[in-house]
Design an enzyme around this catalytic site. Sequence first.
Site, PDB file in Angstrom:
ATOM      1  N   HIS A 162       0.860  -1.193   0.000  1.00  0.00           N
ATOM      2  CA  HIS A 162       0.000   0.000   0.000  1.00  0.00           C
ATOM      3  C   HIS A 162       0.896   1.243   0.000  1.00  0.00           C
ATOM      4  O   HIS A 162       2.075   1.177   0.342  1.00  0.00           O
ATOM      5  CB  HIS A 162      -0.892   0.049   1.253  1.00  0.00           C
ATOM      6  CG  HIS A 162      -1.998  -0.958   1.267  1.00  0.00           C
ATOM      7  ND1 HIS A 162      -1.797  -2.282   1.544  1.00  0.00           N
ATOM      8  CD2 HIS A 162      -3.337  -0.825   1.053  1.00  0.00           C
ATOM      9  CE1 HIS A 162      -2.949  -2.928   1.491  1.00  0.00           C
ATOM     10  NE2 HIS A 162      -3.915  -2.067   1.194  1.00  0.00           N
ATOM     11  N   LYS A 166       0.095   4.676   4.593  1.00  0.00           N
ATOM     12  CA  LYS A 166      -0.899   3.830   5.278  1.00  0.00           C
ATOM     13  C   LYS A 166      -0.441   3.529   6.691  1.00  0.00           C
ATOM     14  O   LYS A 166       0.680   3.085   6.917  1.00  0.00           O
ATOM     15  CB  LYS A 166      -1.143   2.541   4.489  1.00  0.00           C
ATOM     16  CG  LYS A 166      -2.176   1.635   5.170  1.00  0.00           C
ATOM     17  CD  LYS A 166      -2.695   0.549   4.244  1.00  0.00           C
ATOM     18  CE  LYS A 166      -3.575  -0.460   4.980  1.00  0.00           C
ATOM     19  NZ  LYS A 166      -4.779   0.139   5.597  1.00  0.00           N
TER      20      LYS A 166
HETATM   21  N1  LIG Z   1     -12.922  -0.454   3.584  1.00  0.00           N
HETATM   22  C1  LIG Z   1     -12.328  -0.165   2.440  1.00  0.00           C
HETATM   23  O1  LIG Z   1     -12.709  -0.607   1.343  1.00  0.00           O
HETATM   24  C2  LIG Z   1     -11.140   0.737   2.438  1.00  0.00           C
HETATM   25  C3  LIG Z   1     -10.645   1.184   3.621  1.00  0.00           C
HETATM   26  N2  LIG Z   1      -9.626   2.075   3.641  1.00  0.00           N
HETATM   27  C4  LIG Z   1      -9.264   2.570   4.959  1.00  0.00           C
HETATM   28  O2  LIG Z   1      -9.799   3.885   5.113  1.00  0.00           O
HETATM   29  C5  LIG Z   1      -8.991   4.609   6.037  1.00  0.00           C
HETATM   30  C6  LIG Z   1      -8.617   5.955   5.441  1.00  0.00           C
HETATM   31  O3  LIG Z   1      -7.730   5.764   4.371  1.00  0.00           O
HETATM   32  P1  LIG Z   1      -7.119   7.008   3.554  1.00  0.00           P
HETATM   33  O4  LIG Z   1      -8.186   7.902   3.074  1.00  0.00           O
HETATM   34  O5  LIG Z   1      -6.167   6.438   2.584  1.00  0.00           O
HETATM   35  O6  LIG Z   1      -6.329   7.762   4.730  1.00  0.00           O
HETATM   36  P2  LIG Z   1      -5.867   9.291   4.791  1.00  0.00           P
HETATM   37  O7  LIG Z   1      -4.791   9.338   5.814  1.00  0.00           O
HETATM   38  O8  LIG Z   1      -5.623   9.811   3.422  1.00  0.00           O
HETATM   39  O9  LIG Z   1      -7.156  10.070   5.356  1.00  0.00           O
HETATM   40  C7  LIG Z   1      -7.630   9.949   6.657  1.00  0.00           C
HETATM   41  C8  LIG Z   1      -8.294  11.255   7.037  1.00  0.00           C
HETATM   42  O10 LIG Z   1      -8.944  11.099   8.306  1.00  0.00           O
HETATM   43  C9  LIG Z   1      -8.638  12.238   9.102  1.00  0.00           C
HETATM   44  N3  LIG Z   1      -8.789  11.937  10.522  1.00  0.00           N
HETATM   45  C10 LIG Z   1      -7.841  11.645  11.441  1.00  0.00           C
HETATM   46  N4  LIG Z   1      -8.408  11.500  12.659  1.00  0.00           N
HETATM   47  C11 LIG Z   1      -9.734  11.698  12.509  1.00  0.00           C
HETATM   48  C12 LIG Z   1     -10.842  11.712  13.397  1.00  0.00           C
HETATM   49  N5  LIG Z   1     -10.686  11.519  14.707  1.00  0.00           N
HETATM   50  N6  LIG Z   1     -12.079  11.932  12.893  1.00  0.00           N
HETATM   51  C13 LIG Z   1     -12.244  12.180  11.577  1.00  0.00           C
HETATM   52  N7  LIG Z   1     -11.219  12.212  10.686  1.00  0.00           N
HETATM   53  C14 LIG Z   1      -9.982  11.961  11.147  1.00  0.00           C
HETATM   54  C15 LIG Z   1      -7.215  12.597   8.707  1.00  0.00           C
HETATM   55  O11 LIG Z   1      -6.903  13.919   9.101  1.00  0.00           O
HETATM   56  P3  LIG Z   1      -5.334  14.234   9.458  1.00  0.00           P
HETATM   57  O12 LIG Z   1      -4.566  13.913   8.228  1.00  0.00           O
HETATM   58  O13 LIG Z   1      -5.378  15.698   9.779  1.00  0.00           O
HETATM   59  O14 LIG Z   1      -5.006  13.371  10.624  1.00  0.00           O
HETATM   60  C16 LIG Z   1      -7.302  12.428   7.191  1.00  0.00           C
HETATM   61  O15 LIG Z   1      -7.839  13.577   6.572  1.00  0.00           O
HETATM   62  C17 LIG Z   1      -7.803   3.693   6.376  1.00  0.00           C
HETATM   63  O16 LIG Z   1      -8.083   2.986   7.564  1.00  0.00           O
HETATM   64  C18 LIG Z   1      -7.793   2.711   5.199  1.00  0.00           C
HETATM   65  O17 LIG Z   1      -7.209   1.484   5.503  1.00  0.00           O
HETATM   66  C19 LIG Z   1      -9.030   2.518   2.509  1.00  0.00           C
HETATM   67  C20 LIG Z   1      -9.470   2.076   1.289  1.00  0.00           C
HETATM   68  C21 LIG Z   1     -10.563   1.146   1.158  1.00  0.00           C
HETATM   69  O1  LIG Z   2      -5.428   1.952   3.166  1.00  0.00           O
HETATM   70  C1  LIG Z   2      -5.790   1.523   2.048  1.00  0.00           C
HETATM   71  O2  LIG Z   2      -5.481   2.075   0.979  1.00  0.00           O
HETATM   72  C2  LIG Z   2      -6.631   0.322   2.013  1.00  0.00           C
HETATM   73  N1  LIG Z   2      -7.056  -0.162   3.140  1.00  0.00           N
HETATM   74  C3  LIG Z   2      -7.876  -1.318   3.292  1.00  0.00           C
HETATM   75  C4  LIG Z   2      -7.109  -2.398   4.042  1.00  0.00           C
HETATM   76  O3  LIG Z   2      -6.399  -2.061   5.007  1.00  0.00           O
HETATM   77  O4  LIG Z   2      -7.229  -3.582   3.707  1.00  0.00           O
HETATM   78  C5  LIG Z   2      -8.469  -1.787   1.993  1.00  0.00           C
HETATM   79  C6  LIG Z   2      -7.542  -1.678   0.824  1.00  0.00           C
HETATM   80  O5  LIG Z   2      -6.515  -2.596   0.987  1.00  0.00           O
HETATM   81  C7  LIG Z   2      -7.007  -0.246   0.709  1.00  0.00           C
END
Ligand SMILES: NC(=O)C1=CN([C@@H]2O[C@H](COP(=O)(O)OP(=O)(O)OC[C@H]3O[C@@H](n4cnc5c(N)ncnc54)[C@H](OP(=O)(O)O)[C@@H]3O)[C@@H](O)[C@H]2O)C=CC1
Ligand SMILES: O=C(O)C1=N[C@H](C(=O)O)C[C@H](O)C1
Length: 275
Positions: A162, A166
């Site tokens: 990733h 991440k």
């Molecule tokens: N279920 C699925 O299909 C998928 C899941 N994911 C998961 O989604 C999550 C986010 O991924 P991604 O967008 O890449 O991460 P990013 O780090 O790009 O974004 C996360 C965001 O959440 C904010 N944040 C931090 N703390 C809080 C809080 N307490 N409340 C609300 N927002 C908060 C961060 O702000 P700041 O940067 O200021 O801390 C940042 O803007 C990860 O856990 C990832 O694994 C990702 C892809 C697919």
């Molecule tokens: O952080 C990501 O990008 C993703 N997070 C999820 C995971 O932890 O499995 C889903 C996907 O792999 C993308």
Amino acid sequence: MSKISVMVNGLPGNVASTLIPHILADENFSLIPASLTGPDTLEEQVSCCGVNFSLIKPADRDAWISDVLLKNSGLVAIDYTHPSAVNANAIFYAKHQIPFVMGTTGGDREALSESILQSSTCAVIAPNMAKQIVGFQAMMAHAAENFPDLFKGYTLRIEESHQSGKADTSGTAKAMVRYFNSLGIPFNVDAIEMERNPERQENVWGIPAEHISGHAWHTYTLRSEDGSVCFQFTHNINGRDVYARGTLDAVSFLRQKMIMGCKGQVFSMIDVLKG
Ligand SMILES: NC(=O)C1=CN([C@@H]2O[C@H](COP(=O)(O)OP(=O)(O)OC[C@H]3O[C@@H](n4cnc5c(N)ncnc54)[C@H](OP(=O)(O)O)[C@@H]3O)[C@@H](O)[C@H]2O)C=CC1
Ligand SMILES: O=C(O)C1=N[C@H](C(=O)O)C[C@H](O)C1
């Protein structure tokens, strides 16, 4: 049917930002121009696809949400935030009876489910919203249930790559471990091999340069004891668009469950796919 009000939390993060154009393009949803964000986010607003979103910090959200709920009955929240925020966010949604789709990985997953079971709301919780991967998980769940110990004696290697930002081990890979365990392979999530080095991702893994900053590549390799048999399962995702459709299906599913009067129930993406 009236539009479903949706709040996307985690702006200006990557997945939350990717979802915005998909929601704006879908007439079944209306988008709240605000997003729960992290305590350290400096901006107070962010613009995405021509919409200005207010960014609401954890300390301000309890005071802010009552007015939103008054004006948006049937609101559903989508959470793509940070592993460190999972449990506190779930408690917030439960306290305000907001059904939610938890796409964020990590945190204490048992406590996450528990906070819903004891509440009046419901949630779809899944580490992967890509419907084709969920379908693959459903196949693995079927095999695990019907053919226990099918791969007894085999070794397992799990590799995932990733983007370097991440925060945690892949939640998808961790979820897969449970199925492999039931199929007879003792394997601990600590043995999952993570790749976060951009140079190796491009030159060793062959991940396209334009997706180094956003990809999810997974390979599960099973080998028999004598080395004569090898199985490999691979799912490689470039970018993040694939998660949007599954997430929106989960929102619609959840809204239906709430209309039917469901309370305190946790659903998976396999439930959504079947529904
Ligand atoms: N279920 C699925 O299909 C998928 C899941 N994911 C998961 O989604 C999550 C986010 O991924 P991604 O967008 O890449 O991460 P990013 O780090 O790009 O974004 C996360 C965001 O959440 C904010 N944040 C931090 N703390 C809080 C809080 N307490 N409340 C609300 N927002 C908060 C961060 O702000 P700041 O940067 O200021 O801390 C940042 O803007 C990860 O856990 C990832 O694994 C990702 C892809 C697919
Ligand atoms: O952080 C990501 O990008 C993703 N997070 C999820 C995971 O932890 O499995 C889903 C996907 O792999 C993308």
